[in-house]
Write an enzyme that holds these catalytic residues in place. Structure first.
Site, PDB file in Angstrom:
ATOM      1  N   TYR A  21       0.855  -1.184   0.000  1.00 43.12           N
ATOM      2  CA  TYR A  21       0.000   0.000   0.000  1.00 43.12           C
ATOM      3  C   TYR A  21       0.893   1.235   0.000  1.00 43.12           C
ATOM      4  O   TYR A  21       1.823   1.332   0.801  1.00 43.12           O
ATOM      5  CB  TYR A  21      -0.886   0.010   1.249  1.00 43.12           C
ATOM      6  CG  TYR A  21      -1.754   1.246   1.381  1.00 43.12           C
ATOM      7  CD1 TYR A  21      -2.797   1.495   0.482  1.00 43.12           C
ATOM      8  CD2 TYR A  21      -1.534   2.165   2.404  1.00 43.12           C
ATOM      9  CE1 TYR A  21      -3.587   2.630   0.613  1.00 43.12           C
ATOM     10  CE2 TYR A  21      -2.328   3.300   2.541  1.00 43.12           C
ATOM     11  CZ  TYR A  21      -3.356   3.520   1.635  1.00 43.12           C
ATOM     12  OH  TYR A  21      -4.142   4.639   1.761  1.00 43.12           O
ATOM     13  N   ASP A  80       9.296   2.687  -0.210  1.00 43.40           N
ATOM     14  CA  ASP A  80       8.257   3.405   0.526  1.00 43.40           C
ATOM     15  C   ASP A  80       8.423   3.041   2.000  1.00 43.40           C
ATOM     16  O   ASP A  80       8.011   1.965   2.439  1.00 43.40           O
ATOM     17  CB  ASP A  80       6.875   3.013  -0.001  1.00 43.40           C
ATOM     18  CG  ASP A  80       5.758   3.715   0.775  1.00 43.40           C
ATOM     19  OD1 ASP A  80       6.064   4.439   1.750  1.00 43.40           O
ATOM     20  OD2 ASP A  80       4.591   3.529   0.404  1.00 43.40           O
ATOM     21  N   LYS A  87       4.288   9.405   8.675  1.00 43.26           N
ATOM     22  CA  LYS A  87       3.986   8.825   9.992  1.00 43.26           C
ATOM     23  C   LYS A  87       4.947   9.336  11.076  1.00 43.26           C
ATOM     24  O   LYS A  87       4.786  10.451  11.545  1.00 43.26           O
ATOM     25  CB  LYS A  87       3.914   7.299   9.879  1.00 43.26           C
ATOM     26  CG  LYS A  87       2.765   6.940   8.904  1.00 43.26           C
ATOM     27  CD  LYS A  87       2.282   5.527   8.894  1.00 43.26           C
ATOM     28  CE  LYS A  87       0.999   5.463   8.066  1.00 43.26           C
ATOM     29  NZ  LYS A  87       0.954   4.462   7.040  1.00 43.26           N
TER      30      LYS A  87
HETATM   31  C1  LIG Z   1       0.395   4.965   5.618  1.00 41.41           C
HETATM   32  C2  LIG Z   1       1.173   4.671   4.404  1.00 41.41           C
HETATM   33  C3  LIG Z   1       1.111   5.491   3.262  1.00 41.41           C
HETATM   34  C4  LIG Z   1       0.157   6.634   3.152  1.00 41.41           C
HETATM   35  O1  LIG Z   1       0.407   7.643   4.061  1.00 41.41           O
HETATM   36  P1  LIG Z   1      -0.790   8.681   4.399  1.00 41.41           P
HETATM   37  O2  LIG Z   1      -0.135   9.663   5.314  1.00 41.41           O
HETATM   38  O3  LIG Z   1      -1.878   7.888   5.032  1.00 41.41           O
HETATM   39  O4  LIG Z   1      -1.218   9.288   3.107  1.00 41.41           O
HETATM   40  C5  LIG Z   1       1.944   5.196   2.212  1.00 41.41           C
HETATM   41  N1  LIG Z   1       2.794   4.155   2.259  1.00 41.41           N
HETATM   42  C6  LIG Z   1       2.881   3.347   3.326  1.00 41.41           C
HETATM   43  C7  LIG Z   1       3.857   2.227   3.331  1.00 41.41           C
HETATM   44  C8  LIG Z   1       2.054   3.565   4.417  1.00 41.41           C
HETATM   45  O5  LIG Z   1       2.123   2.723   5.459  1.00 41.41           O
END
Ligand SMILES: *Cc1c(COP(=O)(O)O)cnc(C)c1O
Length: 426
Positions: free
Chosen positions: A143, A238, A266
């Protein structure tokens, strides 16, 4: 008397789609209705109904220091005194960039934004702009936020709604995304053989953590690095979830792999909305205003968000918690694995540091098909029993549980007992 969770949710349903601002919060994959949180401190949430819950969601990852940490709160308060947003460069942006460049091995330059989604969206655009190619490889179950071209077999919320792909994404966009199974080096080679001069980049969660938790097999990440180098494609890690979570330098530090671009979010926001994209200087310099790839943000580098994030990173720097967190994670892992074994239930508990997940499956989960093939009914039962007994797990069988430094001691003891009892009660 303030409103109860039930009456708030009734009002919310009239006003907001599904009553929530982010889908998984609606509890649709575990049943029942969500509770509303009034306040949070340390390892616990206080609900509007007056319950105190030990929290293993940790605001979906950011709260590695627990909720409402006094040093982060003080940093925000000090920044608030000076104003909430300037629309000009501010000194905290430079302080933040210095920390990220120092702590994340592959990052030479950085651009701040407001969410993980913005960071991955920009990473894909930058990879395309830099290589002048269009196709992106992603992995099933990874994701990357709700970016059009990445919302294909994306795990997380979309998956638990039984709907791996979102409506509203033109086929012509989706055709530029190649989705491959994680942990399979051969299919990567095949994809590059077929499309070698059109693959702009490969994006992945190096530890996929939005479909439960999956770990890469030895050599898989290095293989991706080698293939991207050979074909001139941009390797994008990511690390929105794993950055500063598994180590200060993320998975790339732990595994010793150097991606070209890294997305963060995060933890670097300290609980405020922040994302970041960083990487090799010659790629990052393709961004506006010096390069042709456009990206911007009214609130990017916001002083309150920078202050919160800097405080969070400084806490990690001053006293790296990773060894302690791994001991807590290991304790939960062994305790609940043993509970399942004594009950004769097949359960996999992948764990790395402060992250763990529960898959009711007889064999280890190495990709999306294994994850979605696990039994979700048992997870729902465990979730509900834990919630009744004061332990809040993520409200979906396809999310990762997080531990914070504030869980050390009583919270972890109690959680081990409650989760084990819930498993034995299935
Ligand atoms: C949470 C997350 C996102 C998206 O971040 P948001 O701040 O919710 O837009 C993208 N990549 C990973 C791996 C994530 O865990």
């Amino acid at each position: 008397m303030s409103d109860s969770s039930d009456s708030l949710f009734e009002r919310a349903l009239q006003l907001m789609p599904g009553g929530v601002n982010s889908p998984v919060r609606a509890f649709r994959s575990v049943g029942g209705t969500p509770f509303f949180t009034r306040s949070a401190r340390g390892a616990t949430l206080e609900t509007v109904d007056g319950r105190t819950l030990i929290d293993f969601v940790c605001t979906w990852g950011p709260a590695i220091h627990g909720h409402n940490h006094p040093e982060i709160r003080d940093a925000i308060a000090a920044a608030l005194d000076r104003g909430t947003s300037f629309g000009t460069p501010n000194p905290l942006e430079v302080d933040m960039a210095e920390r990220i460049v120092r702590m994340v091995p592959s990052v030479e330059k950085v651009r701040m934004c407001n969410s993980g989604t913005e960071a991955t969206m920009t990473a894909v655009r930058l990879a395309r702009g830099f290589t002048r190619r269009d196709k992106i490889i992603k992995f099933a179950g990874c994701y990357h936020g709700h970016v059009d071209s990445l919302l294909i077999k994306a795990g997380s919320g979309a998956l638990t709604m039984g709907n791996p792909d979102s409506a509203g994404i033109p086929d012509s966009f989706a055709r530029e995304t190649i989705v491959l199974p994680f942990n399979d080096a051969d299919v990567i080679d095949q994809a590059f053989a077929e499309h070698s001069d059109s693959i702009a980049g490969v994006i992945l969660e190096p530890y996929p953590a939005n479909v439960g938790l999956i770990l890469p097999e030895p050599g898989f990440l290095q293989h991706l690095r080698d293939v991207c180098t050979r074909h001139g494609s941009v390797l994008i890690f990511d690390e929105v979830m794993t950055g500063f979570r598994v180590a200060a330098g993320g998975v790339q530090e732990v595994e010793g792999i150097t991606p070209d671009l890294t997305t963060l979010g995060k933890i670097i926001g300290g609980g405020l909305p922040v994302g970041a994209l960083g990487g090799r200087a010659n790629i990052m310099d393709q961004l506006a205003p010096i390069g042709p790839v456009y990206q911007a943000g009214t609130l990017s580098g916001n002083p309150l968000a920078m202050a919160a994030g800097i405080a969070a990173l400084d806490l990690l720097d001053a006293e790296p918690p990773y060894a302690r967190l791994d001991i807590l994670g290991g304790r939960i892992q062994s305790t609940i694995t043993e509970a399942a074994r004594s009950k004769g239930l097949p359960l996999q508990v992948p764990q790395v540091g402060s992250m763990f997940a529960l898959f009711f499956s007889a064999s280890p989960v190495r990709d999306y098909d294994d994850a979605t093939g696990s039994t979700t009914e048992h997870f729902k039962a465990v979730f509900q029993t834990c919630l009744e007994n004061g332990v809040y797990l993520p409200p979906s069988p396809f999310e990762t549980c997080f531990i914070s430094t504030a869980h050390e001691g009583e919270a972890i003891d109690r959680a081990c007992e409650v989760i084990s009892n819930a498993i034995r009660g299935i």
